[in-house]
Enzyme design. Structure first.
Site, PDB file in Angstrom:
ATOM      1  N   ASP A  36       6.622  -9.005   1.605  1.00  0.00           N
ATOM      2  CA  ASP A  36       5.261  -9.518   1.494  1.00  0.00           C
ATOM      3  C   ASP A  36       5.066 -10.175   0.135  1.00  0.00           C
ATOM      4  O   ASP A  36       4.392 -11.186  -0.012  1.00  0.00           O
ATOM      5  CB  ASP A  36       4.247  -8.386   1.627  1.00  0.00           C
ATOM      6  CG  ASP A  36       4.190  -7.861   3.042  1.00  0.00           C
ATOM      7  OD1 ASP A  36       3.370  -6.974   3.321  1.00  0.00           O
ATOM      8  OD2 ASP A  36       4.982  -8.337   3.874  1.00  0.00           O
ATOM      9  N   SER A  85      -8.856 -15.253   6.340  1.00  0.00           N
ATOM     10  CA  SER A  85      -8.006 -14.341   5.584  1.00  0.00           C
ATOM     11  C   SER A  85      -8.650 -14.082   4.228  1.00  0.00           C
ATOM     12  O   SER A  85      -9.796 -14.463   4.005  1.00  0.00           O
ATOM     13  CB  SER A  85      -6.637 -14.966   5.436  1.00  0.00           C
ATOM     14  OG  SER A  85      -5.775 -14.005   4.948  1.00  0.00           O
ATOM     15  N   LEU A  86      -7.918 -13.463   3.337  1.00  0.00           N
ATOM     16  CA  LEU A  86      -8.453 -13.166   2.004  1.00  0.00           C
ATOM     17  C   LEU A  86      -7.490 -13.705   0.962  1.00  0.00           C
ATOM     18  O   LEU A  86      -6.274 -13.668   1.161  1.00  0.00           O
ATOM     19  CB  LEU A  86      -8.567 -11.655   1.809  1.00  0.00           C
ATOM     20  CG  LEU A  86      -9.605 -10.905   2.642  1.00  0.00           C
ATOM     21  CD1 LEU A  86      -9.388  -9.408   2.501  1.00  0.00           C
ATOM     22  CD2 LEU A  86     -11.009 -11.269   2.188  1.00  0.00           C
ATOM     23  N   LYS A 119      -7.793  -1.821   1.616  1.00  0.00           N
ATOM     24  CA  LYS A 119      -7.208  -2.849   2.468  1.00  0.00           C
ATOM     25  C   LYS A 119      -6.191  -2.169   3.372  1.00  0.00           C
ATOM     26  O   LYS A 119      -5.155  -1.688   2.924  1.00  0.00           O
ATOM     27  CB  LYS A 119      -6.537  -3.933   1.630  1.00  0.00           C
ATOM     28  CG  LYS A 119      -6.053  -5.088   2.490  1.00  0.00           C
ATOM     29  CD  LYS A 119      -5.688  -6.283   1.631  1.00  0.00           C
ATOM     30  CE  LYS A 119      -5.481  -7.529   2.474  1.00  0.00           C
ATOM     31  NZ  LYS A 119      -4.420  -7.403   3.463  1.00  0.00           N
ATOM     32  N   LYS A 318      -4.367  -6.389  -4.590  1.00  0.00           N
ATOM     33  CA  LYS A 318      -3.210  -5.721  -3.987  1.00  0.00           C
ATOM     34  C   LYS A 318      -2.570  -4.692  -4.927  1.00  0.00           C
ATOM     35  O   LYS A 318      -2.536  -4.875  -6.139  1.00  0.00           O
ATOM     36  CB  LYS A 318      -2.152  -6.770  -3.602  1.00  0.00           C
ATOM     37  CG  LYS A 318      -2.636  -7.813  -2.606  1.00  0.00           C
ATOM     38  CD  LYS A 318      -2.685  -7.309  -1.183  1.00  0.00           C
ATOM     39  CE  LYS A 318      -1.330  -7.282  -0.531  1.00  0.00           C
ATOM     40  NZ  LYS A 318      -0.927  -8.568   0.065  1.00  0.00           N
ATOM     41  N   CYS A 414      35.372  15.958   3.865  1.00  0.00           N
ATOM     42  CA  CYS A 414      34.273  15.987   2.904  1.00  0.00           C
ATOM     43  C   CYS A 414      34.738  15.412   1.567  1.00  0.00           C
ATOM     44  O   CYS A 414      35.756  15.861   1.026  1.00  0.00           O
ATOM     45  CB  CYS A 414      33.785  17.422   2.723  1.00  0.00           C
ATOM     46  SG  CYS A 414      32.585  17.576   1.384  1.00  0.00           S
TER      47      CYS A 414
END
Ligand code: IVH
Length: 681
Positions: A36, A85-86, A119, A318, A414
């Protein structure tokens, strides 16, 4: 104004295409390939270039549209008013600029009142009510028309099909965010995994995928919910003077609204709200990615109006991104206390949600193969709350795939102790078969035993456990209780002074008072969490009875299924565990009594049948201690507030539970009142 250079012009065209492509991946395909944050940067750069040369901007630029076209399978439904939108803000300076633009736009001198609310990170929905009856619901789509998801939205329990009260507007569009809260999200993903179906990478994608289910019966089974935050087209109703009053009216009509919203004044009010929500972000039962400020007075909103895609009267502030891209430097294997082998990606350090992340879990080898993560890959890292950061997926590589190193296979032995690795057919996790002979399993077992929610031995963390094991003073948890004899030797150990040794010995001593519930949890039996440990402790009453129980006896216990029964039996039949428990039982003055047993016979349980919730930090004890003490008085301590909660104990910095308790009219006690209650009549 100067004309753009050829490079700038190319960049403008390139960005237009790029942003459009990413929009489509995000909105239409639910499969974003960049974070984003990276998207916001590209978008911001495009907005900037277009502002410099408005005549060169593509009339169909993605900055003037929101999202992508509706999916073909759903009918298209036009919105009565565009769904916008913002703009995004990140820094305090950005918020100051926003407020200044508002003040200047209005031509006023006074501080502006804003309505602030979280938000929500979900999917925008437009609900249309005609004379108080839900007529349709649509996604945002391209902002002008969305997908008709009426049948899907009607399945959400909190969405009223008919509004409360009377005198509703003739027609009203209500804007809200549909989302899946965190706890139901985790549960739903676990269920999908058990059924062998594809899981969702985050609650947002889950909400989007769930609403875009052509079969509403599937939607109905998923835990969707919704909060309303605004209006679109309204006919036959005069709006109240402020946004806050409008939200209040929506709530009175029975529409769900976020309980965290409120009015703040000026930039300072906005910044305070932001800090408060940022601090509580991880206590909220749902994901938020910032806060939204809206000019509170409706006449002022109208006066300010819109600019292309977003209102001048509102903005999103944000939080630092919770999903960030970085590079996998190496992949190591960690051995857990039950022997589980976990591949861990060592990363080029990055800030994720304000915290530096250097490692991320790949969960298990099957998961790693499915995501096809290899050293050198650029990956998306995600941190949700206090959960361990995880690798979400590999991002498209700059280099051709032939130059990637081969995938790392699950080891056959292992890496720590060399014991064979076992992986039953039907399980996803591979395990080291070394048991307590494996140094890693031993260290993890001791660390878990000492952890806060188990025996709560303060000062015995990761480093302390490693040190005690290295020194040879401790091999199993039973040895902790013999340490007193070696005090002088301990003081000579590197990094352990006299004072910290004495503190540690005192903390170990105090842990002998823990109840059987915690002791069972502390043993680290596979799949025996706190809840199951409590159930087992209450059923069997003491450790000897539990150890003597057959798998059939265990199955008699409510909530214990064949898997847990098998794990408990296997644990107590292993000779090294029996020996360790035998030693623990020999410790003087220790009986690991159940919480119920600690009460003297005939003693009253003043809080019997009362449900209590604890929130915030207490000064005089940990929340765990408060929980145990309340349980000793008969109370049932729950983690979530409901109508049925009898009272809430609120310490410093209480979470959203406090507001919820107030909403339900639940009695609230502060720490003083709690101490008074615990000290008895
Ligand atoms: S108000 C005209 N309030 O964020 C402005 N939006 O980035 C309408 N969102 O499309 C938006 N929480 O899907 C508003 N409390 C909130 C919100 C919120 C989430 C979403 C919404 C919107 C997107 C804009």
């Amino acid at each position: 104004m100067n004309d753009p250079s050829p490079e700038e012009l190319t960049r403008l065209h390139h960005l237009t295409r790029l942003v459009r492509e990413h929009n489509d991946r995000y909105h239409r395909q639910d499969d974003p390939t960049i974070t984003d944050h990276a998207y916001d940067r590209l978008f911001g750069e495009l907005v900037e270039l277009e502002a410099r040369w408005p005549h060169l901007a593509d009339p169909d630029s993605p900055t003037r549209r929101v999202g992508a076209k509706p999916l073909e399978q759903f009918a298209s439904l036009p919105h009565g008013r565009p769904m916008l939108s913002l703009s995004n803000r990140f820094t305090p300076q950005d918020v100051t600029d926003f407020d200044r633009q508002v003040v200047e736009g209005l031509g006023i001198a006074e501080p502006v009142d804003y309505h602030a609310d979280p938000k929500l990170d979900g999917l925008a929905i437009n609900l249309t009510y005609v004379h108080g009856v839900l007529e349709s619901a649509a996604t945002r789509g391209d902002g002008l028309a969305g997908e008709d998801v009426t049948l899907q939205i009607r399945t959400i329990p909190v969405v009223p099909l008919k509004l409360l009260g009377d005198q509703h507007p003739h027609k009203m569009e209500i804007r809200g965010e549909a989302f899946i809260p965190l706890a139901p999200f985790a549960k739903m993903n676990a269920q999908l995994q058990r059924q062998g179906e594809k899981t969702f990478v985050n609650p947002r994608n889950a909400a989007a995928g769930t609403i875009r289910q052509l079969d509403p019966r599937i939607t109905a089974r998923r835990p969707l919910t919704l909060f309303c935050y605004g209006l679109g087209l309204v006919e036959g109703w005069i709006l109240p003077p402020t946004h806050a009053q409008m939200i209040q009216q929506l709530a009175q009509w029975g529409l769900p609204v976020c309980p965290e919203g409120g009015v703040v004044w000026g930039v300072d009010g906005c910044m305070d709200y932001y800090s408060a929500m940022a601090a509580r972000r991880h206590d909220l039962p749902y994901e938020i990615d910032g806060v939204v400020y809206k000019v509170n007075r409706i006449t002022w909103q109208e006066q300010l109006g819109f600019r292309h895609r977003d209102p001048r009267w509102a903005t999103a502030h944000k939080f630092p991104a919770m999903e960030v891209a970085t590079v996998v430097v190496a992949i190591d294997v960690q051995v857990g206390r039950t022997g589980a082998l976990t591949p861990v990606a060592r990363l080029t350090p990055v800030q994720v949600g304000g915290v530096e992340v250097t490692n991320a879990t790949l969960h298990n080898f099957e998961e790693m193969a499915r995501k096809d993560v290899r050293p050198g890959d650029t990956v998306l890292i995600r941190r949700a709350g206090d959960v361990i950061p995880e690798v979400v997926r590999v991002l498209p590589q700059a280099a051709p795939s032939t130059s990637r190193p081969p995938p790392i296979p699950c080891p056959s032995h292992c890496p720590t102790c060399g014991a064979p690795v076992v992986k039953p057919e039907h399980e996803t996790v591979a395990r080291c078969s070394g048991g307590l002979a494996c140094p890693d399993q031993r260290r993890e077992a001791i660390q878990h035993f000492a952890s806060r929610r188990a025996m709560d031995i303060e000062g015995l963390g990761e480093k302390g456990c490693a040190l005690l094991l290295q020194s040879g003073l401790v091999a199993t948890v039973a040895d902790l209780y013999q340490l007193k004899r070696y005090r002088d030797h301990m003081i000579t150990l590197e990094r352990l002074g006299e004072k910290s040794v004495d503190n540690l010995l005192a903390a170990i001593d105090r842990s002998r008072e823990r109840h059987l519930e915690r002791f069972l949890f502390a043993l680290g039996i596979r799949d025996v969490g706190e809840h199951t440990a409590t159930t087992l402790a209450r059923h069997f009453g003491n450790l000897e009875a539990l150890m003597a129980a057959s798998p059939d006896d265990l199955l008699e216990v409510a909530e214990v299924g064949p898997v847990v029964a098998a794990h408990v039996s296997v644990f107590f039949s292993a000779p090294h565990h029996r020996e360790m428990v035998r030693q623990l039982l020999e410790i003087p003055q220790t009986h690991w009594a159940t919480a119920a047993e600690t009460n003297l016979p005939g003693e009253k349980k003043p809080l019997a049948n009362q449900t209590v919730v604890i929130t915030g930090t207490l000064a005089s004890m940990t929340r765990e201690q408060a929980k145990t003490r309340l349980e000793t008085l008969g109370a049932k301590v729950s983690s979530s507030v409901s109508k049925k909660t009898h009272f809430l104990v609120a310490g410093e910095d209480p979470g959203s539970k406090l507001q919820k308790a107030r909403n339900f009219g639940v009695k609230i006690l502060d720490e003083t009142a709690l101490l008074h209650m615990l000290s008895g009549p």
